[in-house]
Design a protein around this motif. Structure first.
Motif, PDB file in Angstrom:
ATOM      1  N   VAL A 298      85.165  25.041  13.608  1.00 52.17           N
ATOM      2  CA  VAL A 298      85.761  25.199  14.809  1.00 52.17           C
ATOM      3  C   VAL A 298      85.658  24.950  16.182  1.00 52.17           C
ATOM      4  O   VAL A 298      84.670  25.615  16.395  1.00 52.17           O
ATOM      5  CB  VAL A 298      87.101  26.334  14.796  1.00 52.17           C
ATOM      6  CG1 VAL A 298      86.324  27.514  15.289  1.00 52.17           C
ATOM      7  CG2 VAL A 298      88.239  26.378  15.794  1.00 52.17           C
ATOM      8  N   GLU A 299      85.747  23.434  16.561  1.00 49.76           N
ATOM      9  CA  GLU A 299      85.486  23.561  18.439  1.00 49.76           C
ATOM     10  C   GLU A 299      86.629  23.213  19.513  1.00 49.76           C
ATOM     11  O   GLU A 299      87.337  22.428  19.260  1.00 49.76           O
ATOM     12  CB  GLU A 299      84.631  22.313  18.088  1.00 49.76           C
ATOM     13  CG  GLU A 299      83.854  21.450  19.454  1.00 49.76           C
ATOM     14  CD  GLU A 299      82.655  22.237  19.523  1.00 49.76           C
ATOM     15  OE1 GLU A 299      82.152  22.123  20.961  1.00 49.76           O
ATOM     16  OE2 GLU A 299      82.360  22.573  18.740  1.00 49.76           O
ATOM     17  N   ASP A 300      86.174  23.742  20.242  1.00 48.68           N
ATOM     18  CA  ASP A 300      86.808  23.697  21.881  1.00 48.68           C
ATOM     19  C   ASP A 300      86.638  22.725  22.176  1.00 48.68           C
ATOM     20  O   ASP A 300      85.374  22.550  22.440  1.00 48.68           O
ATOM     21  CB  ASP A 300      86.650  24.853  22.844  1.00 48.68           C
ATOM     22  CG  ASP A 300      87.185  24.573  24.206  1.00 48.68           C
ATOM     23  OD1 ASP A 300      88.170  23.629  23.904  1.00 48.68           O
ATOM     24  OD2 ASP A 300      86.754  25.200  25.350  1.00 48.68           O
TER      25      ASP A 300
ATOM     26  N   VAL B  72      91.957  22.098  19.841  1.00 48.31           N
ATOM     27  CA  VAL B  72      90.605  22.828  19.309  1.00 48.31           C
ATOM     28  C   VAL B  72      90.435  21.354  18.050  1.00 48.31           C
ATOM     29  O   VAL B  72      91.725  21.157  17.766  1.00 48.31           O
ATOM     30  CB  VAL B  72      91.331  24.234  18.179  1.00 48.31           C
ATOM     31  CG1 VAL B  72      91.230  25.042  19.502  1.00 48.31           C
ATOM     32  CG2 VAL B  72      92.486  24.436  17.939  1.00 48.31           C
ATOM     33  N   SER B  73      89.533  21.694  17.519  1.00 45.70           N
ATOM     34  CA  SER B  73      89.475  20.424  16.870  1.00 45.70           C
ATOM     35  C   SER B  73      88.435  21.032  15.724  1.00 45.70           C
ATOM     36  O   SER B  73      87.621  22.193  15.930  1.00 45.70           O
ATOM     37  CB  SER B  73      88.620  19.411  16.971  1.00 45.70           C
ATOM     38  OG  SER B  73      89.615  18.795  17.767  1.00 45.70           O
ATOM     39  N   PHE B  74      88.874  21.045  14.020  1.00 40.58           N
ATOM     40  CA  PHE B  74      88.330  21.273  13.204  1.00 40.58           C
ATOM     41  C   PHE B  74      87.745  20.491  12.305  1.00 40.58           C
ATOM     42  O   PHE B  74      87.788  19.744  12.141  1.00 40.58           O
ATOM     43  CB  PHE B  74      89.239  22.633  12.220  1.00 40.58           C
ATOM     44  CG  PHE B  74      90.112  23.151  12.249  1.00 40.58           C
ATOM     45  CD1 PHE B  74      89.134  25.264  12.434  1.00 40.58           C
ATOM     46  CD2 PHE B  74      91.179  23.687  14.051  1.00 40.58           C
ATOM     47  CE1 PHE B  74      90.124  25.726  12.749  1.00 40.58           C
ATOM     48  CE2 PHE B  74      91.506  24.762  14.113  1.00 40.58           C
ATOM     49  CZ  PHE B  74      91.228  26.354  13.361  1.00 40.58           C
TER      50      PHE B  74
ATOM     51  N   GLN C  70      80.533  15.584  14.394  1.00 42.17           N
ATOM     52  CA  GLN C  70      81.564  15.991  14.946  1.00 42.17           C
ATOM     53  C   GLN C  70      82.239  14.588  15.923  1.00 42.17           C
ATOM     54  O   GLN C  70      82.718  15.155  16.965  1.00 42.17           O
ATOM     55  CB  GLN C  70      80.936  17.347  15.715  1.00 42.17           C
ATOM     56  CG  GLN C  70      80.848  18.597  14.668  1.00 42.17           C
ATOM     57  CD  GLN C  70      80.082  19.841  15.790  1.00 42.17           C
ATOM     58  OE1 GLN C  70      81.001  19.770  17.041  1.00 42.17           O
ATOM     59  NE2 GLN C  70      79.887  20.498  15.029  1.00 42.17           N
TER      60      GLN C  70
ATOM     61  N   ILE D 127      92.822  26.517   7.034  1.00 41.42           N
ATOM     62  CA  ILE D 127      90.813  26.658   6.929  1.00 41.42           C
ATOM     63  C   ILE D 127      90.477  26.842   5.767  1.00 41.42           C
ATOM     64  O   ILE D 127      89.087  27.001   5.681  1.00 41.42           O
ATOM     65  CB  ILE D 127      90.796  27.241   8.186  1.00 41.42           C
ATOM     66  CG1 ILE D 127      90.740  28.945   7.798  1.00 41.42           C
ATOM     67  CG2 ILE D 127      91.780  26.581   9.324  1.00 41.42           C
ATOM     68  CD1 ILE D 127      90.736  29.831   9.171  1.00 41.42           C
TER      69      ILE D 127
END
Length: 196
Positions: free
Chosen positions: A10-12, A26-28, A36, A122
């Protein structure tokens, strides 16, 4: 066949224009992914606070992210996402059906219930989330990884790709039922070579 779990990273991305020049909260991404970029987004989420968290505008924004994923990943047919205020959560599923995008939504869940659905989301196999990594190979040797969609039409999608040496290529991928269009297109291009 291998049952691969997501193992999503997970990335902000609230400050990063990761998706079609926009910034979902948020992106997974697959944990094995190092690029990414928007072609590797698996699940997208939106965080809201206050009373407006689940009003129509916020729901519309969350659904718009799913539409953008499907636009940026033309080979993909479905995507999942969510909207949360960290007290409640709502999940969305968008799927291409007969050239249209259909979206379904869950009821609004309290976090005690939502956390179980979220954990399932997830940790599901990537293929169950509608995601399959896109790679092309040339002559069975050179591996090309798409970094950007250059264009999308009725018969094909064109990707900007890089090989392991970071050399860039444009790759045209014909859609199902249009694989033979390559022959016709190639003949037309050869005819046009002599025209000035």
């Amino acid at each position: 066949q291998e049952d691969r779990k997501s193992f999503l990273f997970v990335e902000d991305t609230s400050g990063t224009p990761i998706l079609d020049g926009r910034k979902p909260d948020v992106s997974f991404f697959p944990s094995s992914d190092t690029t990414q970029n928007q072609l590797n987004l698996v699940v997208v989420g939106e965080l809201k606070k206050g009373k407006s968290a689940f009003q129509d505008a916020s729901i519309g924004e969350a659904i718009t992210w799913l539409y953008r994923v499907l636009k940026c990943q033309p080979l993909r047919s479905e995507v999942f996402g969510f909207l949360t205020d960290c007290i409640h959560m709502k999940f969305f599923h968008s799927k291409k059906v007969n050239g249209q995008i259909k979206t379904t939504a869950t009821p609004l869940y309290a976090m005690d219930t939502a956390k179980h659905y979220f954990a399932t989301l997830i940790t599901s196999p990537l293929i169950d989330l509608g995601y399959s990594p896109v790679e092309f190979s040339w002559a069975g040797v050179v591996k090309l990884v798409p970094t950007k969609v250059l264009g999308s039409g009725a018969t094909s999608d064109v990707f900007l790709c890089r090989d392991t040496l970071s050399i860039e290529y444009a790759v045209k991928n014909f859609k199902p039922n249009f694989e033979n269009a390559y022959t016709t297109e190639s003949k037309m291009l050869n005819l046009l070579k002599g025209v000035s």
